[in-house]
Design a protein around this motif. Structure first.
Motif, PDB file in Angstrom:
ATOM      1  N   GLN A   1      -5.458  17.980 -10.710  1.00 50.32           N
ATOM      2  CA  GLN A   1      -5.774  17.531  -9.336  1.00 50.32           C
ATOM      3  C   GLN A   1      -5.003  16.505  -8.842  1.00 50.32           C
ATOM      4  N   THR A   2      -4.817  16.294  -7.629  1.00 52.75           N
ATOM      5  CA  THR A   2      -3.930  15.263  -6.907  1.00 52.75           C
ATOM      6  C   THR A   2      -4.808  14.568  -5.676  1.00 52.75           C
ATOM      7  N   GLY A   3      -4.735  13.372  -5.808  1.00 55.49           N
ATOM      8  CA  GLY A   3      -5.243  12.625  -4.423  1.00 55.49           C
ATOM      9  C   GLY A   3      -3.981  12.231  -3.782  1.00 55.49           C
ATOM     10  N   ALA A   4      -2.691  12.739  -3.648  1.00 59.19           N
ATOM     11  CA  ALA A   4      -1.621  12.405  -2.974  1.00 59.19           C
ATOM     12  C   ALA A   4      -1.860  12.349  -1.505  1.00 59.19           C
ATOM     13  N   GLU A   5      -2.668  13.175  -0.941  1.00 61.20           N
ATOM     14  CA  GLU A   5      -2.880  13.030   0.525  1.00 61.20           C
ATOM     15  C   GLU A   5      -3.202  11.905   0.939  1.00 61.20           C
ATOM     16  N   TYR A   6      -4.003  10.945   0.114  1.00 61.64           N
ATOM     17  CA  TYR A   6      -4.574   9.914   0.390  1.00 61.64           C
ATOM     18  C   TYR A   6      -3.798   8.580   0.177  1.00 61.64           C
TER      19      TYR A   6
ATOM     20  N   GLN B   1      -1.094   7.228   1.172  1.00 59.62           N
ATOM     21  CA  GLN B   1      -0.615   6.127   2.253  1.00 59.62           C
ATOM     22  C   GLN B   1      -1.915   5.358   2.682  1.00 59.62           C
ATOM     23  N   ARG B   2      -2.981   6.030   3.092  1.00 59.22           N
ATOM     24  CA  ARG B   2      -4.099   5.195   3.595  1.00 59.22           C
ATOM     25  C   ARG B   2      -4.535   4.302   2.294  1.00 59.22           C
TER      26      ARG B   2
ATOM     27  N   GLU C   1      -2.192   1.333   2.466  1.00 60.39           N
ATOM     28  CA  GLU C   1      -2.435   0.431   3.591  1.00 60.39           C
ATOM     29  C   GLU C   1      -3.758  -0.559   3.446  1.00 60.39           C
ATOM     30  N   LEU C   2      -4.686   0.168   2.606  1.00 55.43           N
ATOM     31  CA  LEU C   2      -5.863  -0.679   2.297  1.00 55.43           C
ATOM     32  C   LEU C   2      -5.488  -1.729   1.186  1.00 55.43           C
ATOM     33  N   GLY C   3      -4.178  -1.688   0.533  1.00 54.26           N
ATOM     34  CA  GLY C   3      -4.056  -2.849  -0.234  1.00 54.26           C
ATOM     35  C   GLY C   3      -3.942  -2.658  -1.802  1.00 54.26           C
TER      36      GLY C   3
ATOM     37  N   LEU D   1       6.731  10.046  -3.339  1.00 55.30           N
ATOM     38  CA  LEU D   1       5.574   9.763  -2.262  1.00 55.30           C
ATOM     39  C   LEU D   1       5.206   8.393  -2.231  1.00 55.30           C
ATOM     40  N   LEU D   2       5.540   7.401  -3.311  1.00 54.23           N
ATOM     41  CA  LEU D   2       4.869   5.879  -3.059  1.00 54.23           C
ATOM     42  C   LEU D   2       6.087   5.300  -2.499  1.00 54.23           C
ATOM     43  N   GLN D   3       7.243   5.788  -2.436  1.00 56.10           N
ATOM     44  CA  GLN D   3       8.426   4.860  -1.762  1.00 56.10           C
ATOM     45  C   GLN D   3       8.448   5.845  -0.227  1.00 56.10           C
ATOM     46  N   GLY D   4       7.769   6.496   0.215  1.00 52.14           N
ATOM     47  CA  GLY D   4       7.313   7.474   1.487  1.00 52.14           C
ATOM     48  C   GLY D   4       8.466   8.008   2.013  1.00 52.14           C
TER      49      GLY D   4
END
Length: 845
Positions: free
Chosen positions: A774-779, A781-782, A785-787, A813-816
Motif C-alpha cells: 500500500q502507498t500513501g504517496a498521494e498525501y 505533499q500535504r 506542508e504540515l512539516g 516524489l519527495l523532490q516534487g
C-alpha cells in the motif's frame, strides 16, 4: 440457594465475567461473578456488542454494588486527537458514577485519567501487549493498578513475571484470560482488519479474518493439508484444568471472554468457573515443601459435565491455549473456524429417513445438530432431532420432515450437537426474576447479657460493617436460651436478599432470650443497612479544574517546511546492499536472525555515503528469558534501535532510539509521553490513522517528532502461533520442528486469491504481511506542508530491481518531480508490487 464458599488459605482470584447488555450483567451476577466488564457506546473493543450508555451507569453500578459485584468499563481502544475531549467527558461520567475501574489500551488516556483523578483505578488492557516485568513496570509508571497480561503467556512465564516484579518492587496484580475466544494475533498488534478493510481491531471493529480459510503455499506450490484450511483459527481457550495452578501462581483475577456472547453463555461459563474456583480454594494443593502436587478439581462425572457445559456454551474446540507452553500441533486444529459444540460421533448408516450415529455424547429429542462433511465454508445440513432410539453405543436419529436433506448427508460425516434447549432453559432460569439467586456471605457477631440490648455486628466481604441493636433488652431464659444454633437459624433466614450467612459468633453472656419477632427485625435491619452502604457511589477524587485544555502537552512549536528525507527498511542483506547502492542515508534493518546485524552494520560502515546511519529492530515481542535476543541485537553496535515494546524502552534506554508503529501512537498525549519520558528521537505514527486523523496529530505536536510510513506491506497478524511449525513439520515448537522457516518461502492465500507473505522472527513468532503493498504517496505533499521530515518505505520480499525502482520513484516524489497519483498509477500498472492506496485513505468511525 447458591452461595459463595468462604475464603481459606489461598488468595481467591476475582472471577470477572463479560456483559454486552443488561441480561448478560444479570446472568453474570446470578451465577457467581465477582465483577463484570462492559463497554459504553464509544471507545470499546467490542463495538458490535449492544453495550451500555453513559445514562445507564448509575443504575447499573447500583445494581452491581447492591449484589456485591464490581463493574469495570472497557475504554480499551486507541483514541484519536479529535476524540480526546469526548473521551474526557466519558471519563468524568464514569468516575462520577462510581465505576470500580476502567480498562485502558491508550497510553495517552492513562495520562488523562491520572491527571483528572489521582485515585481512580486504571487496569492496563491486554491490548497494551504486556508480556514481561518491564511491561508491568511501564503500566505502573502510567498510574495503572492492575495489568491484564497477554494471553500468550504460559504459567511458567506468569510465575517468572510475578517473581521479577516482586524483586523490582514494581508489583501490580495480574489478570489473565481463563476462558473464551483466543485471538491468534497479539492483542494490540493485529492490523489485519485495518489492512484488509479499514476496520481496525484497535478500534473495536475486528473483522475476524483469522477465522477464514487459507491455503498454504510453500516455494510456489500449494501444500496439500487435506481438510485443514483454517490455518490461523485457534481453538477456544479453556483454563479449567489448570485452574489450581493459576490460583497457586497468585494471579488476582480470572477473566472470561465474551462480550458478544449471549446471556446463556455468560451464565453457563461463569457458573462452571465459580464452582471450579471455589473447589480449588476449598481443597488447596499440598505444600511443595512436602512434595505435594496440585489437587485435581473434581473427579470423573463433574469434569465431563462441565466440559459438556462449556462446549455447549460456545466451542471451536477447547484447549488450554498457551498456559502449558507452546504446542503448535494442538493450538490450531484447522478443521473449522466457527462454533461447533459437542461432538456426537460419526454417521454409520442412513436408511429410511433415519441417521445412525456411533454415539460419543448424549443426545435427546429437541437437541439441535449439524452434519460436518469437512467443508464448513459451504452450507451444512442440520436441524432439531425429533426422536432418538438407542441401540447399544449407537443411536438412530429421526428428524422433522424437510428439516434435513439426507441426500446431502453421508456415512463418515461427523455430527455435532449445537443446541441443548433443556440446558438453555436451566441457564435462563438462573437469572430470571427480580429476587437474588446467588448470595454472598456476611459474618455476624452477637453481643449482650441480661438487661442489656442485643447487639449484632455484620460484615460483608468488602469490609462494609453495620451495627444493629434490639429495641428491647435481653431477659433471662428459663427455657430455650439463644444458643449458637438458634441464632444461626434466625439470622440465616436471608432468602430473597443478596446475602447468605457466613460465620456466626455468639458472644452472649449467660442464658438469655429475645422474642423471635425482634430477632427478625434485627436481621432485616442488617440487610437494609448493608444494602444501603453497598449502593452508595464510590467517591473517587475528581479534579474539576483539571481538564484536557489545561493539561500541558507540548511546548509551543514552529512549523517549518524543510526538505524531507527518505528512510528505507529492509528485511535481508540483499535488500540492504541495494539500499546502500542507492545512497539512502537512513536505513532500518529487520532481519529474522539478529546475528546478521553485525554484517549489516559493517556493510554500512564500509560504505562511502556521508552521514549514513543504520538502525536495527529487535523482535516485536519480548518475553521473560528472552533478554539474550536483545543483547544479541545490541552487540552489533548499530547507530540506533527501532524500539517496539516496553522491554526495548528499558533495555536500549542509553542508546539512540526511534519508536516504531507498534507503540500505537495516535494522539499527542501518547506521543509526548514516549518523546519526553523515554527520550525517543521520534515516533512512528500509528497505522490506525487515516489521513485526516494523521493531520490532526501532526498539527497538535511538533511534526518533526514523527515519521510516517508511506509504502509497506502491512504487518497484519503478529502471532505466537508458528504456521511453519504447525503445517510444515510434525514438531510442537522450535526444539523439534526442524526449522522449516529457514528452508521454505511461505505464503497464505486467502479467499480472494491474495497471497500474504509469512515470516518468522528470532523468537519463532510469525508475521503475516499483506500480499498487496500500500502507498500513501498521494498525501505526501500535504504531509510535507504540515512539516513532516521523515518518510519511511518498507520492503519484505522484493527483489533488488523492485527495491531500486521503488526507492527511485519515492525520491522523485519527495523532490516534487512526480505526483503521488503518478507514482501510484505507475506502480499499480506494473503489477510488480500490486500497490494500493491503503487504509490511510479510509475513514474510520
Amino acid at each position: 440457594m447458591k452461595a459463595l464458599s468462604q475464603q481459606t488459605e489461598l488468595q481467591r482470584p476475582e472471577l470477572l465475567a463479560p456483559a454486552g447488555n443488561w441480561e448478560c450483567a444479570k446472568a453474570a451476577t446470578e451465577n457467581g461473578a465477582d465483577a463484570i466488564y462492559f463497554g459504553l457506546d464509544r471507545f470499546n473493543a467490542r463495538m458490535r456488542a449492544q453495550n451500555f450508555t453513559e445514562a445507564d451507569l448509575p443504575k447499573l453500578m447500583e445494581f452491581l454494588h447492591r449484589r456485591g459485584v464490581k463493574g469495570y468499563v472497557t475504554l480499551n481502544t486507541l483514541i484519536f486527537t479529535q476524540e480526546l475531549s469526548e473521551a474526557e467527558q466519558y471519563l468524568r461520567s464514569i468516575i462520577t458514577a462510581g465505576v470500580d475501574a476502567v480498562i485502558v489500551q491508550d497510553v495517552g488516556i492513562c495520562r488523562l485519567i491520572r491527571y483528572i483523578s489521582p485515585d481512580f483505578p486504571i487496569h492496563a488492557s491486554t491490548q497494551m501487549t504486556i508480556t514481561s516485568a518491564a511491561g508491568v513496570e511501564f503500566a505502573k509508571s502510567l498510574g495503572c493498578q492492575l495489568v491484564v497480561i497477554a494471553r500468550e503467556c504460559s504459567l511458567q512465564e506468569i510465575d517468572k513475571i510475578q517473581r521479577q516484579i516482586a524483586q523490582q518492587e514494581t508489583s501490580l496484580p495480574l489478570e489473565v484470560f481463563v476462558h473464551g475466544a483466543l485471538c491468534v494475533a497479539y492483542s494490540g498488534q493485529c492490523l489485519t482488519s485495518e489492512a484488509l478493510g479499514g476496520r481496525s481491531a484497535n478500534r473495536g471493529e475486528c473483522a475476524q479474518a483469522c477465522r477464514m480459510p487459507y491455503e498454504l503455499i510453500a516455494d510456489g506450490e500449494v501444500v496439500d493439508l487435506g481438510n485443514r484450511k483454517y490455518l490461523l483459527s485457534p481453538q477456544d481457550l479453556a483454563g479449567l484444568e489448570v485452574l489450581p495452578e493459576l490460583v497457586k501462581s497468585g494471579v488476582s483475577c480470572l477473566k472470561i471472554e465474551g462480550r458478544l456472547k449471549t446471556p446463556e453463555y455468560v451464565a453457563n461459563v461463569t457458573r462452571v468457573y465459580r464452582e471450579a474456583l471455589d473447589q480449588a480454594i476449598a481443597h488447596p494443593p499440598s505444600s511443595p515443601s512436602k512434595g505435594g502436587k496440585l489437587a485435581p478439581l473434581h473427579k470423573g462425572g463433574w469434569v465431563r459435565q462441565q466440559r459438556y457445559n462449556l462446549e455447549m456454551a460456545f466451542s471451536r474446540g477447547l484447549y488450554t491455549g498457551w498456559f502449558r507452553g507452546i504446542n503448535n500441533q494442538e493450538l490450531v486444529h484447522a478443521h473449522f473456524g466457527k462454533k461447533r459444540g459437542v461432538y456426537l460421533g460419526e454417521v454409520t448408516r442412513i436408511r429410511n429417513e433415519q441417521v445412525t450415529v456411533q454415539l460419543q455424547a448424549p443426545i435427546k429429542p429437541g437437541d439441535g445438530v449439524v452434519f460436518d462433511n469437512g467443508h464448513p465454508e459451504a452450507q451444512e445440513q442440520g436441524g432439531r432431532v425429533y426422536a432418538v432410539e438407542h441401540k447399544g453405543k449407537e443411536a438412530v436419529l429421526t428428524f422433522g420432515r424437510h428439516d434435513v436433506n439426507l441426500r446431502r448427508v453421508h456415512v463418515g460425516d461427523k455430527l455435532w450437537k449445537t443446541s441443548d434447549p433443556e440446558l438453555d432453559k436451566q441457564l435462563r432460569q438462573s437469572f430470571a426474576g427480580e429476587n437474588p439467586q446467588f448470595q454472598r456471605p456476611i459474618d455476624i457477631e452477637i453481643y449482650g447479657e441480661v438487661g442489656q440490648k442485643l447487639i449484632a455486628i455484620a460484615r460483608d466481604e468488602y469490609s462494609h460493617i453495620v451495627q444493629v441493636e434490639s429495641e428491647i433488652p435481653l431477659v433471662e431464659a428459663h427455657t430455650k436460651p439463644l444458643s449458637r444454633d438458634r441464632l444461626q437459624e434466625q439470622f440465616g433466614r436471608l432468602g430473597n436478599t443478596p446475602f447468605c450467612l457466613g460465620t456466626l459468633t455468639n458472644h452472649l453472656i449467660g442464658d438469655v432470650m429475645l422474642p423471635v419477632s425482634e430477632l427478625n427485625r434485627v436481621r432485616r435491619e442488617i440487610v437494609m443497612q448493608l444494602e444501603e452502604l453497598r449502593t452508595q457511589p464510590k467517591r473517587w477524587q475528581l479534579r474539576q479544574d483539571a481538564s484536557l485544555t489545561n493539561l500541558r502537552i507540548v511546548e509551543t512549536f514552529r512549523r517549518n517546511v524543510s526538505t524531507p528525507s527518505l528512510i528505507v527498511l529492509v528485511r535481508n542483506l540483499q535488500q540492504l546492499q541495494t539500499g546502500l547502492q542507492t545512497g539512502i542515508e537512513t536505513l532500518y534493518c529487520e532481519f529474522e536472525d539478529p546475528r546478521a546485524y553485525k554484517e549489516a552494520v559493517q556493510l554500512v560502515r564500509n560504505g562511502n555515503v556521508a552521514n549514513q546511519t543504520i538502525w536495527v529492530a529487535p523482535p516485536r515481542i519480548t518475553k521473560p528469558g528472552e533478554t539474550w535476543i536483545l543483547q544479541q541485537v545490541r552487540s552489533c553496535e548499530a547507530d540506533g534501535y527501532l524500539v517496539r515494546n516496553y522491554d526495548h524502552l528499558q533495555f536500549f534506554a542509553q542508546n539512540r532510539c526511534i519508536g516504531d508503529f507498534s507503540l500505537n501512537v495516535t494522539n499527542p498525549l501518547t506521543a509526548d509521553y514516549f518523546k519526553h519520558d523515554f527520550g525517543l528521537e521520534r515516533v512512528t505514527a500509528s497505522y490506525d490513522l487515516n489521513i485526516t486523523q494523521l493531520e490532526d496529530l501532526l498539527t497538535s505536536c511538533p511534526p518533526d517528532w514523527f515519521e510516517v510510513t508511506i509504502h509497506q506491506h502491512m504487518p497484519m497478524f503478529h502471532m505466537e502461533h508458528c504456521v511453519f511449525c504447525a503445517f510444515l513439520s510434525s514438531g510442537t515448537d522450535y526444539t523439534n520442528c526442524g526449522r522449516p522457516c529457514e528452508k521454505h518461502q511461505v505464503k497464505l492465500r486467502d479467499r480472494v486469491g491474495t497471497e500474504h507473505i509469512l515470516q518468522a522472527d528470532a523468537g519463532c513468532r510469525n508475521t503475516v504481511f499483506n500480499g498487496t503493498a500500500q502507498t500513501g504517496a498521494e498525501y505526501v505533499q500535504r504531509l510535507v506542508e504540515l512539516g513532516v521530515k521523515h518518510f519511511r518505505i518498507e520492503f519484505v520480499n522484493e527483489t533488488p530491481e523492485q527495491v531500486t525502482r521503488t526507492i527511485h520513484r519515492y525520491r522523485q516524489l519527495l523532490q516534487g518531480e512526480i505526483t503521488g497519483s503518478q507514482l501510484w498509477r505507475e506502480l499499480k500498472l506494473q503489477r510488480q508490487l500490486g500497490v494500493t492506496r491503503g487504509p490511510m485513505a479510509t475513514s474510520l468511525s
